[in-house]
Design an enzyme around this catalytic site. Structure first.
Site, short mmCIF file in Angstrom:
data_model
loop_
_atom_site.label_atom_id
_atom_site.label_comp_id
_atom_site.label_asym_id
_atom_site.label_seq_id
_atom_site.Cartn_x
_atom_site.Cartn_y
_atom_site.Cartn_z
N ASP A 6 0.87 -1.19 0.00
CA ASP A 6 0.00 0.00 0.00
C ASP A 6 0.90 1.23 0.00
O ASP A 6 1.48 1.59 1.03
CB ASP A 6 -0.91 -0.01 1.23
N ALA A 7 1.05 1.87 -1.16
CA ALA A 7 1.97 3.00 -1.31
C ALA A 7 1.21 4.31 -1.21
O ALA A 7 0.49 4.70 -2.14
CB ALA A 7 2.69 2.90 -2.65
N GLY A 8 1.36 5.00 -0.08
CA GLY A 8 0.73 6.29 0.13
C GLY A 8 1.71 7.43 -0.10
O GLY A 8 2.89 7.21 -0.39
N ASN A 11 3.95 7.20 3.56
CA ASN A 11 4.59 5.90 3.86
C ASN A 11 4.11 4.84 2.88
O ASN A 11 3.03 4.94 2.30
CB ASN A 11 4.24 5.45 5.28
N GLY A 107 -8.64 7.76 -6.26
CA GLY A 107 -7.46 7.09 -5.74
C GLY A 107 -7.76 5.66 -5.35
O GLY A 107 -8.83 5.36 -4.80
N ASP A 109 -6.67 3.94 -2.97
CA ASP A 109 -6.90 3.76 -1.53
C ASP A 109 -8.34 4.02 -1.15
O ASP A 109 -8.90 3.36 -0.26
CB ASP A 109 -5.96 4.66 -0.72
#
Length: 269
Positions: A6-8, A11, A107, A109
């Site tokens: 999970d690339a935010g 982080n 997005g 996410d």
């Protein structure tokens, strides 16, 4: 085992799922210039500490809101784990409708949170994600994603306040004992904390008013427990909601296959 990435904006979270259990969850600062080899050295050390091996990874899934990081993350999966990762995007089978003007703009996410939130808590539902941006994502009773709200994140607001006002220090986030601050730092802490609580409650009430019904509210992100303390409108806290969404997406969609060129290289090793 499934490797979940999970690339935010702030982080990148790496996690390994075996059956019904997360065997490990690790975070590293997002840096689009970090190479696949650098990721591999760091991640392999953590896998070893958890008594895991690279060859136990049989599939991978990536969700990212940082396009520049995707190349190296995909290469990590191919070169070091010999799997082709599933990339979370609107064109996949999500199991629900995406009822917005341009689904490709949403997005990954936010869709992942909608999927996991509805699966776990039902609907209609609002997911509040305390990330680099604070987002409110709205899911109707059928599980369809119908839009949401994007606000500046708490840390962004603190940094902007510090940089724009010469005499205001950089502060940490905490719940003040009182709303009225009797010195500069407590006054700033009150403004950030109770100001965001007011923002959260105000937007939740407006979303529900526009939707026309009461809705469940779930919070995710690292700061979700802290802000849930300040309001009764958040009923559920789930820090791993996005990771669960990635796992669910990988279960719904067929695993991609490695490109032929990469498959030949593996056979020759």
């Amino acid at each position: 085992m499934l490797l979940v990435i999970d690339a935010g904006n702030t982080n990148i979270v790496f996690a390994v799922r075996e059956g019904e259990t997360w065997r490990g969850v690790w975070r590293i600062r997002t840096d689009p210039q970090r190479t696949s080899d650098e990721y591999a050295v760091w991640l392999n050390s953590l896998l070893t500490l958890c008594d895991l091996k690279r060859d136990q990874i049989s599939a991978a899934v990536i969700g990212t809101v940082v396009p520049a990081a995707l190349y190296h993350l995909r290469r990590l999966c191919r070169e070091w784990f010999s799997v082709e990762p599933l990339i979370a995007r609107a064109a996949l089978d999500w199991g629900f409708e995406i009822k917005v003007d341009n689904p490709n703009e949403v997005g990954a996410d936010r869709l992942l949170n909608a999927m996991a939130g509805h699966r776990r808590f039902g609907g209609p539902l609002i997911v509040v994600d305390f990330g680099t941006a604070t987002t409110f994502d709205v899911v109707d009773a059928t599980g369809a994603y119908i839009g949401g709200v994007i606000c500046p994140g708490i840390n962004l607001s603190i940094e902007a306040l510090h940089q724009a006002a010469a005499r205001l220090p950089r502060i940490g986030i905490g719940r003040p004992q009182s709303v009225i601050g009797r010195s500069t730092v407590p006054a700033m802490q009150s403004g950030i904390y109770w100001g965001y609580v007011g923002l959260i409650e105000g937007l939740l009430n407006r979303i529900m008013g526009e939707y026309g019904d009461r809705m469940k509210v779930v919070a995710t992100g690292g700061l979700s427990p802290l802000f849930a303390e300040g309001t009764t409108m958040i009923q559920h806290i789930d820090p791993d909601l996005t990771l669960d969404g990635l796992r669910m997406l990988a279960e719904r969609n067929p695993a991609p296959t490695l490109p032929r060129e990469r498959t030949r290289l593996i056979d020759q090793d």
